[in-house]
Design a protein around this motif. Structure first.
Motif, PDB file in Angstrom:
ATOM      1  N   ASP A 230       0.807  -1.223   0.000  1.00 60.24           N
ATOM      2  CA  ASP A 230       0.000   0.000   0.000  1.00 60.24           C
ATOM      3  C   ASP A 230       0.842   1.276   0.000  1.00 60.24           C
ATOM      4  N   ALA A 231       2.160   1.133   0.023  1.00 60.74           N
ATOM      5  CA  ALA A 231       3.021   2.326   0.052  1.00 60.74           C
ATOM      6  C   ALA A 231       3.196   2.936  -1.329  1.00 60.74           C
ATOM      7  N   ARG A 232       2.933   2.151  -2.359  1.00 59.46           N
ATOM      8  CA  ARG A 232       3.018   2.599  -3.750  1.00 59.46           C
ATOM      9  C   ARG A 232       4.397   3.177  -4.083  1.00 59.46           C
ATOM     10  N   ILE A 233       5.427   2.528  -3.573  1.00 55.09           N
ATOM     11  CA  ILE A 233       6.795   2.910  -3.928  1.00 55.09           C
ATOM     12  C   ILE A 233       7.177   2.141  -5.186  1.00 55.09           C
ATOM     13  N   ALA A 234       7.549   2.881  -6.226  1.00 58.06           N
ATOM     14  CA  ALA A 234       7.883   2.250  -7.502  1.00 58.06           C
ATOM     15  C   ALA A 234       9.378   2.209  -7.765  1.00 58.06           C
ATOM     16  N   ALA A 235      10.179   2.725  -6.871  1.00 55.03           N
ATOM     17  CA  ALA A 235      11.621   2.825  -7.088  1.00 55.03           C
ATOM     18  C   ALA A 235      12.280   1.452  -7.172  1.00 55.03           C
ATOM     19  N   VAL A 236      13.257   1.347  -8.071  1.00 51.11           N
ATOM     20  CA  VAL A 236      14.091   0.150  -8.141  1.00 51.11           C
ATOM     21  C   VAL A 236      15.568   0.504  -7.974  1.00 51.11           C
TER      22      VAL A 236
ATOM     23  N   ASP B 155      16.804   6.813  -6.370  1.00 50.09           N
ATOM     24  CA  ASP B 155      15.505   7.423  -6.657  1.00 50.09           C
ATOM     25  C   ASP B 155      15.164   8.439  -5.564  1.00 50.09           C
ATOM     26  N   PRO B 156      14.820   9.680  -5.936  1.00 49.06           N
ATOM     27  CA  PRO B 156      14.505  10.711  -4.932  1.00 49.06           C
ATOM     28  C   PRO B 156      13.382  10.330  -3.975  1.00 49.06           C
ATOM     29  N   SER B 157      12.480   9.453  -4.409  1.00 48.70           N
ATOM     30  CA  SER B 157      11.353   9.075  -3.549  1.00 48.70           C
ATOM     31  C   SER B 157      11.807   8.278  -2.317  1.00 48.70           C
ATOM     32  N   LEU B 158      13.060   7.801  -2.328  1.00 44.86           N
ATOM     33  CA  LEU B 158      13.571   7.021  -1.207  1.00 44.86           C
ATOM     34  C   LEU B 158      14.414   7.840  -0.238  1.00 44.86           C
ATOM     35  N   ALA B 159      14.578   9.110  -0.522  1.00 43.80           N
ATOM     36  CA  ALA B 159      15.505   9.936   0.261  1.00 43.80           C
ATOM     37  C   ALA B 159      15.175   9.989   1.743  1.00 43.80           C
ATOM     38  N   ASP B 160      13.898   9.913   2.089  1.00 42.38           N
ATOM     39  CA  ASP B 160      13.516  10.012   3.503  1.00 42.38           C
ATOM     40  C   ASP B 160      13.056   8.678   4.084  1.00 42.38           C
ATOM     41  N   LYS B 161      13.310   7.589   3.372  1.00 38.20           N
ATOM     42  CA  LYS B 161      12.834   6.280   3.810  1.00 38.20           C
ATOM     43  C   LYS B 161      13.824   5.617   4.758  1.00 38.20           C
TER      44      LYS B 161
ATOM     45  N   PRO C  63      25.417  -7.838  -0.529  1.00 36.76           N
ATOM     46  CA  PRO C  63      25.812  -6.947  -1.619  1.00 36.76           C
ATOM     47  C   PRO C  63      25.144  -5.581  -1.695  1.00 36.76           C
ATOM     48  N   PRO C  64      23.842  -5.415  -1.383  1.00 38.58           N
ATOM     49  CA  PRO C  64      23.259  -4.068  -1.489  1.00 38.58           C
ATOM     50  C   PRO C  64      23.855  -3.037  -0.532  1.00 38.58           C
ATOM     51  N   THR C  65      24.658  -3.482   0.426  1.00 44.33           N
ATOM     52  CA  THR C  65      25.295  -2.547   1.360  1.00 44.33           C
ATOM     53  C   THR C  65      26.088  -1.479   0.610  1.00 44.33           C
ATOM     54  N   ASP C  66      26.753  -1.866  -0.471  1.00 39.35           N
ATOM     55  CA  ASP C  66      27.552  -0.915  -1.238  1.00 39.35           C
ATOM     56  C   ASP C  66      26.694   0.227  -1.789  1.00 39.35           C
ATOM     57  N   LEU C  67      25.468  -0.095  -2.201  1.00 40.12           N
ATOM     58  CA  LEU C  67      24.578   0.940  -2.727  1.00 40.12           C
ATOM     59  C   LEU C  67      24.124   1.888  -1.620  1.00 40.12           C
TER      60      LEU C  67
ATOM     61  N   GLU D 132      22.802  -0.222 -10.756  1.00 43.92           N
ATOM     62  CA  GLU D 132      23.244   1.137 -11.093  1.00 43.92           C
ATOM     63  C   GLU D 132      24.575   1.163 -11.833  1.00 43.92           C
ATOM     64  N   GLY D 133      24.732   0.250 -12.732  1.00 47.52           N
ATOM     65  CA  GLY D 133      25.886   0.280 -13.632  1.00 47.52           C
ATOM     66  C   GLY D 133      27.202  -0.082 -12.993  1.00 47.52           C
ATOM     67  N   GLU D 134      27.743   0.825 -12.200  1.00 47.43           N
ATOM     68  CA  GLU D 134      29.060   0.607 -11.611  1.00 47.43           C
ATOM     69  C   GLU D 134      28.993  -0.131 -10.280  1.00 47.43           C
ATOM     70  N   GLY D 135      27.807  -0.480  -9.846  1.00 48.93           N
ATOM     71  CA  GLY D 135      27.668  -1.159  -8.567  1.00 48.93           C
ATOM     72  C   GLY D 135      28.119  -2.606  -8.639  1.00 48.93           C
ATOM     73  N   GLY D 136      28.214  -3.244  -7.498  1.00 52.67           N
ATOM     74  CA  GLY D 136      28.576  -4.658  -7.448  1.00 52.67           C
ATOM     75  C   GLY D 136      27.458  -5.520  -8.003  1.00 52.67           C
ATOM     76  N   ARG D 137      27.782  -6.750  -8.265  1.00 52.69           N
ATOM     77  CA  ARG D 137      26.808  -7.661  -8.848  1.00 52.69           C
ATOM     78  C   ARG D 137      25.693  -7.977  -7.866  1.00 52.69           C
ATOM     79  N   LEU D 138      24.457  -7.955  -8.372  1.00 55.11           N
ATOM     80  CA  LEU D 138      23.289  -8.233  -7.532  1.00 55.11           C
ATOM     81  C   LEU D 138      22.478  -9.423  -8.028  1.00 55.11           C
ATOM     82  N   ASP D 139      22.803  -9.952  -9.211  1.00 55.77           N
ATOM     83  CA  ASP D 139      22.075 -11.105  -9.728  1.00 55.77           C
ATOM     84  C   ASP D 139      23.034 -12.280  -9.885  1.00 55.77           C
ATOM     85  N   PHE D 140      22.493 -13.496  -9.660  1.00 52.13           N
ATOM     86  CA  PHE D 140      23.323 -14.686  -9.705  1.00 52.13           C
ATOM     87  C   PHE D 140      22.547 -15.850 -10.302  1.00 52.13           C
ATOM     88  N   ARG D 141      23.242 -16.652 -11.078  1.00 52.52           N
ATOM     89  CA  ARG D 141      22.689 -17.897 -11.607  1.00 52.52           C
ATOM     90  C   ARG D 141      23.029 -19.011 -10.630  1.00 52.52           C
ATOM     91  N   ILE D 142      22.017 -19.743 -10.219  1.00 57.85           N
ATOM     92  CA  ILE D 142      22.190 -20.758  -9.186  1.00 57.85           C
ATOM     93  C   ILE D 142      22.205 -22.145  -9.813  1.00 57.85           C
TER      94      ILE D 142
END
Length: 289
Positions: A126-132, A136-142, A151-155, A221-231
């Motif tokens: 119900d938050a209707r957050i569309a950011a990926v 994204d500016p909509s996440l600035a205060d989240k 891995p997302p720690t780097d972002l 985000e291009g220069e970020g670390g890898r976030l997807d993996f083939r298992i």
């Protein structure tokens, strides 16, 4: 430590080039010492949605399919997915197959990948957050939640969001704690606004527990670390015949494996790294995508 935690760390390492094999040709030609009387699986005893001692995980179900195909009874060597897991199980020849590892893992050889997933941004439906993207500016205060050292720690660091982030423990006794489930509950309870989590864990809990959440794959985000993996499935190096045997069994049952992944809510990426829409968490859980 739960497999998603161990995998989270190992998945980050999997973005690096695999180590070169140093075995000699003579060793490579040595007869493979794989049991032909049973399918011996190395697994964590408390690691849903992957595996547990009650054999309720999707990796347990896939092992049963492969065992039936090969006409071998399935047996397990249970060992927590902590430092030394591969050394004390697969490499010690206590068992012969790890059901889930990043393709190209330097600690073992691997079969063809049987699913492709990634880290996700999870929000309330119900938050209707569309950011990926975390830019994204909509996440600035989240307020964010993350399992420590994944891995997302780097972002989060790049976007200077760590001061708005709650970190959940990486290493716990999974018989009593589930950091990922706690983080998702905090999201439901409005204690945080965004959870960053490995897709199969997010998808499983959203579907299994009918959580009012949705998720989308996180943009590296291009220069970020890898976030997807083939298992893939892991076998010992220099056992190519065993690897081919498992691969062939897996390919013969791809439709059944794909159905299991869907049943467990595993979100998937296609070969072009595009989300497979029907697999996204929230698409079938009653939450709006």
């Amino acid at each position: 430590m739960k497999l998603f935690n161990r995998r989270a760390s190992r998945l980050a390492l999997a973005a690096l080039l695999p180590l070169a094999l140093t075995c000699t040709q003579a060793l490579a030609q040595t007869a493979e010492l794989v049991s032909r009387t049973e399918l011996r699986v190395c697994a964590d005893p408390s690691d849903l949605p992957y595996s547990n001692q009650k054999q309720e995980g999707f990796e347990n179900k896939i092992a049963a399919i492969i065992g039936q195909d090969l006409k071998l009874p399935v047996s397990y060597v249970w060992f927590p997915q902590v430092m030394g897991f591969v050394r004390n199980t697969l490499r010690a020849r206590q068992c012969d197959l790890v059901m889930g590892t990043a393709a190209g893992d330097a600690l073992m050889d691997s079969t063809t990948a049987y699913y492709h997933s990634g880290y996700m941004i999870v929000t309330r439906a119900d938050a209707r957050i569309a950011a990926v993207s975390l830019g994204d500016p909509s996440l600035a205060d989240k307020r964010f939640g993350i399992v420590a050292a994944t891995p997302p720690t780097d972002l989060l660091l790049r976007h200077k969001l760590m001061d708005r982030t709650t970190s959940y423990s990486l290493a716990v006794d999974t018989r009593y704690e589930s950091p990922a489930r706690s983080m998702l509950q905090d999201l439901v309870d409005h204690k945080i606004d965004v959870a960053l989590l490995w897709g199969p864990i997010a998808g499983y809990y959203i579907k299994h527990d009918k959580l009012p959440l949705k998720a989308a794959f996180l943009d590296p985000e291009g220069e970020g670390g890898r976030l997807d993996f083939r298992i893939a499935m892991g076998v010992r190096a220099n056992e190519p015949e065993w690897r081919r045997t498992v691969d062939q069994a897996l390919q013969r049952h791809r439709a059944e494996v794909d159905k299991l992944l869907a049943d467990y809510g595993i979100p998937l990426l296609d070969e072009q790294n595009k989300p497979i829409a029907a697999s996204l968490p929230g698409a079938t859980s009653g939450a709006k995508p």
